[in-house]
Design an enzyme around this catalytic site. Structure first.
Site, mmCIF file in Angstrom:
data_model
loop_
_atom_site.group_PDB
_atom_site.id
_atom_site.type_symbol
_atom_site.label_atom_id
_atom_site.label_comp_id
_atom_site.label_asym_id
_atom_site.label_seq_id
_atom_site.Cartn_x
_atom_site.Cartn_y
_atom_site.Cartn_z
ATOM 1 N N GLY A 1 9.953 -3.904 6.782
ATOM 2 C CA GLY A 1 9.983 -4.954 5.749
ATOM 3 C C GLY A 1 10.953 -4.533 4.658
ATOM 4 N N LEU A 2 11.207 -5.461 3.763
ATOM 5 C CA LEU A 2 12.167 -5.209 2.681
ATOM 6 C C LEU A 2 11.698 -4.082 1.768
ATOM 7 C CD1 LEU A 2 12.848 -8.930 1.651
ATOM 8 C CD2 LEU A 2 14.390 -7.429 2.939
ATOM 9 N N SER A 3 12.634 -3.524 1.022
ATOM 10 C CA SER A 3 12.277 -2.519 0.017
ATOM 11 C C SER A 3 11.365 -3.180 -1.020
ATOM 12 C CB SER A 3 13.558 -2.004 -0.645
ATOM 13 O OG SER A 3 13.209 -1.124 -1.685
ATOM 14 N N GLY A 4 10.249 -2.561 -1.293
ATOM 15 C CA GLY A 4 9.297 -3.119 -2.251
ATOM 16 C C GLY A 4 8.311 -4.104 -1.637
ATOM 17 N N SER A 5 8.387 -4.283 -0.308
ATOM 18 C CA SER A 5 7.486 -5.261 0.326
ATOM 19 C C SER A 5 6.043 -4.759 0.348
ATOM 20 C CB SER A 5 7.957 -5.586 1.751
ATOM 21 O OG SER A 5 8.024 -4.406 2.528
ATOM 22 N N GLY A 6 5.853 -3.446 0.339
ATOM 23 C CA GLY A 6 4.493 -2.894 0.355
ATOM 24 C C GLY A 6 4.219 -1.951 1.508
ATOM 25 N N LYS A 7 5.266 -1.555 2.234
ATOM 26 C CA LYS A 7 5.087 -0.691 3.410
ATOM 27 C C LYS A 7 4.368 0.608 3.061
ATOM 28 C CE LYS A 7 9.542 -0.468 4.175
ATOM 29 N NZ LYS A 7 9.986 -1.275 3.024
ATOM 30 N N SER A 8 4.908 1.334 2.080
ATOM 31 C CA SER A 8 4.320 2.652 1.766
ATOM 32 C C SER A 8 2.942 2.511 1.146
ATOM 33 C CB SER A 8 5.200 3.482 0.834
ATOM 34 O OG SER A 8 6.465 2.973 0.702
ATOM 35 N N SER B 1 14.080 -0.510 8.219
ATOM 36 C CA SER B 1 14.495 -0.765 9.619
ATOM 37 C C SER B 1 14.865 -2.234 9.840
ATOM 38 C CB SER B 1 13.417 -0.312 10.603
ATOM 39 O OG SER B 1 12.111 -0.692 10.233
HETATM 40 P P1 ADP Z 1 8.033 -0.325 0.230
HETATM 41 O O1 ADP Z 1 7.403 0.929 0.741
HETATM 42 O O2 ADP Z 1 7.946 -1.459 1.214
HETATM 43 O O3 ADP Z 1 9.406 -0.146 -0.318
HETATM 44 P P2 ADP Z 1 6.142 -0.040 -1.932
HETATM 45 O O4 ADP Z 1 4.838 0.117 -1.189
HETATM 46 O O5 ADP Z 1 6.817 1.194 -2.457
HETATM 47 O O6 ADP Z 1 7.157 -0.859 -0.997
HETATM 48 O O7 ADP Z 1 5.975 -1.038 -3.152
HETATM 49 C C1 ADP Z 1 5.253 -2.231 -3.058
HETATM 50 C C2 ADP Z 1 4.778 -2.632 -4.452
HETATM 51 O O8 ADP Z 1 4.133 -3.900 -4.361
HETATM 52 C C3 ADP Z 1 3.762 -1.651 -5.029
HETATM 53 O O9 ADP Z 1 4.024 -1.487 -6.394
HETATM 54 C C4 ADP Z 1 2.427 -2.382 -4.798
HETATM 55 O O10 ADP Z 1 1.460 -2.015 -5.744
HETATM 56 C C5 ADP Z 1 2.847 -3.841 -4.952
HETATM 57 N N1 ADP Z 1 1.969 -4.805 -4.290
HETATM 58 C C6 ADP Z 1 1.425 -5.899 -4.874
HETATM 59 N N2 ADP Z 1 0.648 -6.582 -4.018
HETATM 60 C C7 ADP Z 1 0.695 -5.916 -2.848
HETATM 61 C C8 ADP Z 1 0.080 -6.124 -1.569
HETATM 62 N N3 ADP Z 1 -0.742 -7.148 -1.343
HETATM 63 N N4 ADP Z 1 0.347 -5.241 -0.580
HETATM 64 C C9 ADP Z 1 1.189 -4.179 -0.810
HETATM 65 N N5 ADP Z 1 1.791 -3.932 -1.981
HETATM 66 C C10 ADP Z 1 1.552 -4.782 -3.005
#
Ligand code: ADP
Length: 198
Positions: A32-39, A106
């Site tokens: 998923g996109l950067s900031g999507s919530g993967k980690s 990815s």
């Molecule tokens: P990625 O690893 O995809 O780059 P991150 O997990 O680092 O993304 O960041 C996702 C951000 O979105 C976090 O700050 C998280 O708290 C926020 N967020 C808000 N709602 C959700 C959700 N339902 N699931 C996952 N993350 C969420």
């Protein structure tokens, strides 16, 4: 050179390791996109599994890009090599008996298909963390979108580089409608039968 590499037949097998761990091993791949919530989601899934005695390891940009792949850029061919090396590493870890979680943008379908070939289909769970680019940009967890808009980052997925969404992911999480906890429960529910705990 390759023809001189002959596999040694080791007596402790993947099956032996899985038996001693009392669960199967496989790869959970978060895309998923950067900031999507993967980690964020992978982190809670790992905690839930770890709590119940499952052997896990998480691969992500921080522990891979800074070490094993610190020679790679974000240009398309380097992104492909990045994913190939991560998949090979994950494959060794699956062989070692671990449930591996991997959280990487990815963006290319062909690279994700290649992971499937490396670890084998049956060991690969594709989890699409589907969050719109607008929402990811609003969150801008690492400030990368701002930099990309200012032209300071080239090849920013979703802004100046493509993201090819999975067509048939095993699990799709829409973080704009689902809480982290709901997402985690959906993933755990999917993998319980695959774990085959003894
Ligand atoms: P990625 O690893 O995809 O780059 P991150 O997990 O680092 O993304 O960041 C996702 C951000 O979105 C976090 O700050 C998280 O708290 C926020 N967020 C808000 N709602 C959700 C959700 N339902 N699931 C996952 N993350 C969420």
């Amino acid at each position: 050179m390759k023809e001189n590499i002959i596999a040694h037949n080791y007596q402790v097998s993947k099956a032996d390791r899985q038996e001693s761990n009392k669960h199967n091993s496989f790869l959970l791949w978060f895309t998923g996109l950067s900031g999507s919530g993967k980690s964020t989601i992978a982190n809670v899934v790992e905690q839930e599994l770890h709590k119940t005695g499952i052997k896990t390891y998480t691969l992500d940009g921080d522990n891979v890009r800074k070490g094993l792949n610190n020679d790679l850029t974000f240009a398309p061919e380097d992104r492909t090599e990045n994913i190939r090396r991560i998949a090979e590493t994950a494959n060794l870890m699956v062989d070692a008996g671990l449930v591996v979680l991997a959280a990487f943008v990815s963006p290319y379908k062909k690279d994700r298909d290649n992971i499937k070939n490396i670890v084998k289909d049956v060991n690969f769970v594709e989890i699409f963390i589907n969050t719109s680019v607008e929402e990811c940009e609003r969150r801008d967890v690492k400030g990368l979108y701002k930099k990309a808009r200012a032209g300071e980052i080239k090849n920013m997925t979703g802004i100046s580089a493509p993201y090819e969404a999975p067509e048939n992911p095993d699990i799709e999480i829409k973080t704009e409608n689902q809480t982290v906890e709901e997402a985690v429960q959906e993933i755990i529910k999917f993998i319980i039968p695959k774990l085959n705990r003894q």
